[in-house]
Design a protein around this motif. Structure first.
Motif: not given
Length: 440
Positions: A95-103, A105-108, A114-117, A412-419
């Motif tokens: 859920d993108a609304s819960e994240w500091s960055v878009h899940p 985005s693959g932001a570095i 950062w991101g899901r996965g 906590a990062l597995f399946h978590g927010v701000d992975e």
């Protein structure tokens, strides 16, 4: 370019590949109709491997969006058993609304990708892909055949990924005797800043269970003695509040003995859960391997507030220790009683020993990059595609090496927010995997 520089280039590429894979939304809800990007991710990997010179096997395993990519790199000694390095390209929803960055985005940024996965498990897929490309492009021949597999559908049990391939294309893994994959090889920092790298040697079994109760439908204003919602709620509450017995498996005992040797901490069996808490953030993961669990996750019933439904259903996520299935079933029947219908999808536990040449190669590769560290076996409370590959007689380990900051709550990062995954950890992982794959 010198060999050290080539490895550093592969490490840099792994960071880029992790980011680019995260940008491909491969959300797997378990519903094939909602898939969006698994095929795109497989095509991305296939293109990268083809560009490096591989002849790929591209397998459609369940409709137009379920795809797997497999390549084999011949080794110097074809008489030796091959080593499988496998990873899944799908990820759980975010859920993108819960994240500091878009899940996606693959932001570095801030020294992380950062991101899901990011840790589950596009980091390992990227490290593997970078090294597969590096070996092929530079003509590097490993000691034994290496089979690289990038798979679909792990997050929903592998029905259209590893499980499908094992059942329908086992020849792709001909000669494979051992395998490595996710959720192992990461560091935890113990007493006096000593790092221990946890290598997964066991996994709890999985049972995703649906409970169903039938009752008498009727008007919500009437008195009802046969209410399906009430009966199901009572049964689910009993199960959710039940504590299964504490069981010390060999894998958990070996891990705790190793921690004792490093730290001097005691783990007395009469207070094992209290003493495990000393492990800090990792204690949640280790604590979940001390007993079976059955956690209700979803409830479904009714279609209108003034109508009593005739059927109520619940979903329960059960995780069962190796050797405990018969006892677990007996407890389950006693808790739920005879009126609860049960159906489930089940995946078996995984367990091997922490010994042999492959374990030595893992340990030596870690120590070459982090002298003074230790490697320890542990049991994963979750599950991986190893559950499918063990049916082919393959010995499985979790070894996706990452050197992590002491204060990072990795579990906590597995399946978590701000992975997210540290950039330096990815580069470390490539160097360790390179040493390992060239000596295993």
């Amino acid at each position: 370019m010198t060999e050290p520089n080539l490895i550093e280039a592969a490490a840099e590429e792994a960071v880029t590949l992790t980011s680019e894979l995260i940008r491909i939304d491969t959300t797997n809800t378990g519903d094939p109709d909602t898939l969006v990007g698994e095929r795109a991710a497989a095509e991305y990997v296939a293109e990268k491997l083809t560009d490096a010179g591989y002849e790929i096997t591209y397998v459609e395993s369940g409709g137009k969006n379920r795809h797997n990519v497999i390549v084999r790199l011949p080794g110097a000694d074809p008489s030796r058993g091959a080593l499988l390095i496998h990873g899944h390209l799908d990820a759980v929803p975010a859920d993108a609304s819960e994240w500091s960055v878009h899940p996606f985005s693959g932001a570095i940024q801030d020294d992380y990708v950062w991101g899901r996965g990011a840790v589950d498990m596009k980091d390992m897929c990227a490290m593997t892909l970078a090294l597969a490309r590096h070996y092929k492009i530079n003509g590097i021949v490993p000691p034994r055949d290496l089979v690289f597999a990038f798979l679909a559908d792990e997050e929903a049990g592998g029905k259209y990924g590893a499980q499908w391939l094992v059942e329908n294309r086992p020849e792709l893994f001909e000669g494979v005797t051992e395998a490595i994959s996710e959720v192992g090889g990461f560091s935890i920092t113990l007493k006096d800043n000593v790092r221990a790298y946890l290598i997964e040697t066991a996994e709890k079994g999985i049972r995703w269970m649906k409970l169903r109760v039938r009752g008498t439908a009727g008007h919500g204003s009437m008195i009802h003695r046969d209410n399906a919602v009430t009966k199901l709620s009572e049964a689910v509450a009993r199960l959710g509040n039940h504590r299964f017995p504490l069981v010390m498996t060999d894998s958990v005992r070996e891990f705790l003995d190793g921690v004792t040797e490093i730290t001097g901490w005691d783990f007395p069996e009469d207070d094992i859960e209290g003493s495990v808490a000393k492990l800090g953030n990792i204690s949640r993961m280790i604590g979940a391997t001390l007993r079976d669990t059955a956690n209700p996750t979803m409830l479904t019933a009714g279609y209108k507030s003034n109508v009593i439904p005739s059927v109520a259903e619940a979903s329960v996520d059960c995780r069962i220790l190796p050797g405990r299935l018969e006892a677990f079933n007996a407890e389950l029947d006693e808790i739920l009683g005879p009126d609860i219908e049960k159906e489930w999808m089940e995946l078996p536990p995984v367990e091997t020993t922490f010994d042999g040449a492959l374990v030595d190669a893992m340990t030596n590769a870690v120590l070459a990059e982090d002298p003074g560290a230790r490697t320890l076996p542990y049991m994963l409370s979750g599950g991986t595609d190893a559950k499918s590959f063990q049916s082919l007689g393959i010995r499985n380990f979790g070894f996706a090496p990452l050197q992590l900051p002491a204060d990072l709550d990795f579990s906590a990062l597995f399946h978590g927010v701000d992975e997210r995954v540290p950039v330096d950890a990815l580069k470390f992982g490539v160097r360790v995997l390179d040493r390992f794959l060239r000596s295993a």
